[in-house]
Design an enzyme around this catalytic site. Sequence first.
Site, PDB file in Angstrom:
ATOM      1  N   GLN A  91       0.847  -1.194   0.000  1.00  0.00           N
ATOM      2  CA  GLN A  91       0.000   0.000   0.000  1.00  0.00           C
ATOM      3  C   GLN A  91       0.885   1.246   0.000  1.00  0.00           C
ATOM      4  O   GLN A  91       1.719   1.418   0.894  1.00  0.00           O
ATOM      5  CB  GLN A  91      -0.933   0.012   1.216  1.00  0.00           C
ATOM      6  N   HIS A  97      -8.554   1.814  -1.079  1.00  0.00           N
ATOM      7  CA  HIS A  97      -8.865   1.663  -2.508  1.00  0.00           C
ATOM      8  C   HIS A  97      -8.802   0.198  -2.879  1.00  0.00           C
ATOM      9  O   HIS A  97      -7.931  -0.535  -2.423  1.00  0.00           O
ATOM     10  CB  HIS A  97      -7.907   2.477  -3.381  1.00  0.00           C
TER      11      HIS A  97
HETATM   12  P1  AMP Z   1      -1.331   0.863  -3.723  1.00  0.00           P
HETATM   13  O1  AMP Z   1       0.127   0.628  -4.087  1.00  0.00           O
HETATM   14  O2  AMP Z   1      -2.140  -0.355  -3.515  1.00  0.00           O
HETATM   15  O3  AMP Z   1      -1.445   1.872  -2.595  1.00  0.00           O
HETATM   16  O4  AMP Z   1      -1.971   1.521  -5.018  1.00  0.00           O
HETATM   17  C1  AMP Z   1      -1.874   2.862  -5.337  1.00  0.00           C
HETATM   18  C2  AMP Z   1      -2.215   2.958  -6.797  1.00  0.00           C
HETATM   19  O5  AMP Z   1      -2.559   4.297  -7.085  1.00  0.00           O
HETATM   20  C3  AMP Z   1      -1.056   2.603  -7.738  1.00  0.00           C
HETATM   21  O6  AMP Z   1      -1.462   1.526  -8.592  1.00  0.00           O
HETATM   22  C4  AMP Z   1      -0.794   3.893  -8.515  1.00  0.00           C
HETATM   23  O7  AMP Z   1      -0.486   3.656  -9.871  1.00  0.00           O
HETATM   24  C5  AMP Z   1      -2.115   4.613  -8.367  1.00  0.00           C
HETATM   25  N1  AMP Z   1      -2.053   6.057  -8.418  1.00  0.00           N
HETATM   26  C6  AMP Z   1      -1.272   6.877  -7.686  1.00  0.00           C
HETATM   27  N2  AMP Z   1      -1.520   8.165  -7.968  1.00  0.00           N
HETATM   28  C7  AMP Z   1      -2.527   8.159  -8.904  1.00  0.00           C
HETATM   29  C8  AMP Z   1      -3.229   9.167  -9.596  1.00  0.00           C
HETATM   30  N3  AMP Z   1      -2.979  10.465  -9.405  1.00  0.00           N
HETATM   31  N4  AMP Z   1      -4.178   8.794 -10.489  1.00  0.00           N
HETATM   32  C9  AMP Z   1      -4.445   7.483 -10.706  1.00  0.00           C
HETATM   33  N5  AMP Z   1      -3.815   6.479 -10.057  1.00  0.00           N
HETATM   34  C10 AMP Z   1      -2.864   6.813  -9.187  1.00  0.00           C
END
Ligand code: AMP
Length: 111
Positions: A91, A97
């Site tokens: 995370q 999410h």
């Molecule tokens: P996690 O590593 O499970 O916390 O997932 C976070 C996710 O958010 C990752 O897959 C990123 O690519 C995505 N992410 C981060 N910033 C953005 C953004 N501004 N718009 C869309 N996705 C994002």
Amino acid sequence: MDCVFCRIVDGRIPATLVHEGERVIAFQDLSPQAPTHVLVIPKDHHQDVGALAAADPRALAELVAVAAEVARDQADGQYRLVFNTGPSAGQTVMHAHGHVLAGRDLTWPPG
Ligand code: AMP
Ligand code: ZN
């Protein structure tokens, strides 16, 4: 508190929205790992899925229903719904999410 997903909910930073519901929104992940890679998030800030379940179970139920809908709309209805919870589980954004991954064969176990 500076939270990138709260900023997306507020419209202060752009995202490609695929769904807006009463309690959740869904948008394309910036760095897609599958043909369908959509994030479904509660509009309100909760640190992770466990905190969301405790504080707002209706929002979590809506999140899961929207994930299924996205997988039906964008793929063949087969999908993986992933909640990385805590830094050692991957995370990086501390706003709950679910990742909806679909559109290709997925291996098990995940890395
Ligand atoms: P996690 O590593 O499970 O916390 O997932 C976070 C996710 O958010 C990752 O897959 C990123 O690519 C995505 N992410 C981060 N910033 C953005 C953004 N501004 N718009 C869309 N996705 C994002
Ligand atoms: Zn937030």
